[in-house]
Design an enzyme around this catalytic site. Structure first.
Site, PDB file in Angstrom:
ATOM      1  N   GLY A 195       0.905  -0.976   0.143  1.00 35.17           N
ATOM      2  CA  GLY A 195      -0.224  -0.031  -0.250  1.00 35.17           C
ATOM      3  C   GLY A 195       0.918   1.379  -0.074  1.00 35.17           C
ATOM      4  O   GLY A 195       2.266   1.127  -0.009  1.00 35.17           O
ATOM      5  N   GLY A 245       0.811   8.502   3.459  1.00 33.15           N
ATOM      6  CA  GLY A 245       0.662   9.709   3.182  1.00 33.15           C
ATOM      7  C   GLY A 245       2.272   9.981   2.853  1.00 33.15           C
ATOM      8  O   GLY A 245       2.913  10.892   2.236  1.00 33.15           O
ATOM      9  N   PHE A 246       3.279   9.273   3.182  1.00 31.64           N
ATOM     10  CA  PHE A 246       5.061   9.860   3.569  1.00 31.64           C
ATOM     11  C   PHE A 246       5.408   8.802   3.009  1.00 31.64           C
ATOM     12  O   PHE A 246       6.648   8.797   2.567  1.00 31.64           O
ATOM     13  CB  PHE A 246       4.711   9.475   4.965  1.00 31.64           C
ATOM     14  CG  PHE A 246       4.087  10.848   5.867  1.00 31.64           C
ATOM     15  CD1 PHE A 246       5.880  12.226   6.180  1.00 31.64           C
ATOM     16  CD2 PHE A 246       3.641  10.700   6.783  1.00 31.64           C
ATOM     17  CE1 PHE A 246       4.914  13.059   6.786  1.00 31.64           C
ATOM     18  CE2 PHE A 246       3.096  11.677   7.580  1.00 31.64           C
ATOM     19  CZ  PHE A 246       3.766  12.820   7.316  1.00 31.64           C
ATOM     20  N   GLY A 247       4.814   7.398   2.107  1.00 30.99           N
ATOM     21  CA  GLY A 247       5.356   7.056   1.566  1.00 30.99           C
ATOM     22  C   GLY A 247       5.094   5.229   1.184  1.00 30.99           C
ATOM     23  O   GLY A 247       3.659   4.885   2.140  1.00 30.99           O
ATOM     24  N   VAL A 285       4.348   1.009   0.833  1.00 32.56           N
ATOM     25  CA  VAL A 285       4.778   0.016   2.366  1.00 32.56           C
ATOM     26  C   VAL A 285       4.954  -1.091   2.099  1.00 32.56           C
ATOM     27  O   VAL A 285       4.143  -1.661   0.747  1.00 32.56           O
ATOM     28  CB  VAL A 285       4.020  -0.487   3.623  1.00 32.56           C
ATOM     29  CG1 VAL A 285       4.348  -2.041   4.503  1.00 32.56           C
ATOM     30  CG2 VAL A 285       2.997   1.215   4.444  1.00 32.56           C
ATOM     31  N   ASP A 319      -4.752  10.636  12.638  1.00 34.22           N
ATOM     32  CA  ASP A 319      -5.521  10.092  11.433  1.00 34.22           C
ATOM     33  C   ASP A 319      -5.741   8.536  11.574  1.00 34.22           C
ATOM     34  O   ASP A 319      -5.514   7.930  10.743  1.00 34.22           O
ATOM     35  CB  ASP A 319      -4.116   9.828  10.928  1.00 34.22           C
ATOM     36  CG  ASP A 319      -4.219   9.811   9.525  1.00 34.22           C
ATOM     37  OD1 ASP A 319      -5.328  10.519   8.833  1.00 34.22           O
ATOM     38  OD2 ASP A 319      -3.721   9.714   8.543  1.00 34.22           O
TER      39      ASP A 319
END
Length: 426
Positions: free
Chosen positions: A87, A90-92, A94, A213
């Site tokens: 997946g 928002g930051f990168g 996986v 979040d």
């Protein structure tokens, strides 16, 4: 004279030994390759030793995790191959990884970039997640900080994230790759597990934590569909004596409490609001916002409230769930009502997560409070006539609504203009 000869022989032996070592190193470098040689020559770190790059940035129980080098994680993910991508956050992205000992892990590769946003998320998440432990929170296995690379290594969750199961129909997967179906008993179990995880963060951990979040993609499911809250990069330690604080916005619109999205006021009740939206998604198997639907159904809390007012709340439930295994109308209606309590417009009127869990798990036939109307804008007024009189009428109407209150009332905490971080405002 004899002493001089002995010294000369000793010096010759040392020089010869050094030359042999250099030759052997050259041969190894040639045949093993630079990468392996660098790893062999790298000083070994004691497992309990905290790496230098954490000095001054971190606190918490850092000795509970492993510090991986980049080469190991690159190999485990097959050079971060696209096929191994689980997946993207928002930051990168996986990735699925398999370590040399056979363990499967999920490797999150943070995008640091010029903004440094991934860097702050890296330190925040490592510090946060090593300070807390609960069965409904994802476990951090280890991390890597090497050069510009920042990676987080988590336990692997067989059933991946909740959104991939809930919204599968909307994403139209191929039959062969279709995710498992969640009956009501499993959905109820997931809702309770998420609630317990949030209860721990808000009320039971050593430090009160606001996640900021909570959403379907940040809920991971193990092989028994037990939920685990993940992605603590936006989370904040929250001082006990702080009722709320004004902070820069972070989170996902659609799940965000109105007082936080509009005015920047953050409390643990912002997580409660997000939980309520998520519960409605779990019940209905639809996303909180769907612009392909008729206007009155596009925003899920608004649609759920209308059905509740009309005593038709069961129409919200995924049709595949109704009549399925473990489905109980009374229980489903109760959970819908609890979700609406969580999305009430004012933070003080939302229940604490301990109260939410109590209501979700109560065995006796106890009544619960009636929810108030959620905060959403009246589209009819906002999209009506645009002349001055109509505009004034729309403004007055909006001010009577919960959303209007948040937009028109000045915040009493404007002097606090940045979030509390790990150092509590230092």
């Amino acid at each position: 004279m004899a002493a001089a000869d002995t010294s000369r022989v000793f010096l010759i032996l040392i020089i010869a030994l050094v030359m042999v070592i250099v030759v052997l190193l050259g041969i190894c470098w040639r045949f093993l390759g630079p990468g392996i040689m660098r790893r062999l020559l790298r000083p070994r770190r004691c497992p309990s030793e905290v790496p230098e790059y954490f000095s001054g940035n971190m606190s918490g129980n850092l000795r509970t995790i492993t510090y991986f080098d980049y080469v190991t994680l690159k190999k485990a993910t097959k050079d971060f191959h696209q096929k191994n991508q689980l997946g993207r956050g928002g930051f990168g992205p996986v990735y699925l990884g398999k370590l040399d000992d056979g363990r499967k892990v999920a490797v999150k590769q943070l995008s640091v970039g010029k903004s440094g946003q991934g860097e702050s998320e890296f330190f925040m998440e490592v510090n946060m997640i090593t300070s807390i432990q609960h069965k409904n929170l994802v476990r951090l296995v280890g991390c890597c900080s090497e050069g510009t690379e920042r990676l987080l290594v988590y336990e692997y969750m067989k059933n991946k994230s909740l959104d991939k199961i809930l919204f599968a129909a909307a994403d139209a997967p191929a039959p062969a790759s279709a995710p498992p179906f969640l009956n009501w008993r499993t959905r109820h179990q997931i809702i309770i597990g998420i609630g317990r995880g949030l209860q721990y963060l808000h009320e039971e951990s050593n430090l009160r934590i606001v996640h900021r979040d909570i959403k379907a993609s940040n809920i991971l499911l193990d092989d028994k569909f037990q939920p685990k809250i993940s992605d603590f990069g936006l989370a904040r330690f929250f001082p006990e004596d702080q009722t709320y604080l004004s902070t820069a916005f972070a989170g996902t619109l659609g799940y965000t409490a109105p007082e936080y999205a509009i005015r920047g006021e953050l409390t643990v009740k912002a997580d409660t609001y997000s939980f309520g939206v998520l519960v409605l998604e779990i019940i209905s198997s639809r996303k909180n916002t769907d612009l392909n639907l008729p206007n009155e159904m596009q925003y899920l809390p608004e649609h759920a409230w209308r059905l509740y007012e009309q005593s038709k709340i069961l129409e919200l439930v995924d049709g595949r769930v109704q009549g399925g295994e473990g489905f109980e109308e009374k229980e489903v209606m109760l959970v819908c009502q609890i979700a609406l309590l969580c999305v009430q417009p004012y933070p003080n009127s939302r229940p604490a997560m301990s109260e939410v869990v109590r209501m979700l798990t109560m065995k006796t036939d106890q009544s619960i409070p009636a929810p108030a109307k959620p905060a959403f804008l009246d589209r009819k007024n906002l999209n009506g006539d645009r002349d001055a009189a109509s505009s004034d009428t729309a403004t007055m109407e909006m001010m009577r609504s919960p959303a209007g209150y948040w937009m028109m009332t000045p915040s009493p905490m404007l002097e606090v203009d940045r979030p509390y971080d790990m150092s509590f405002g230092k």
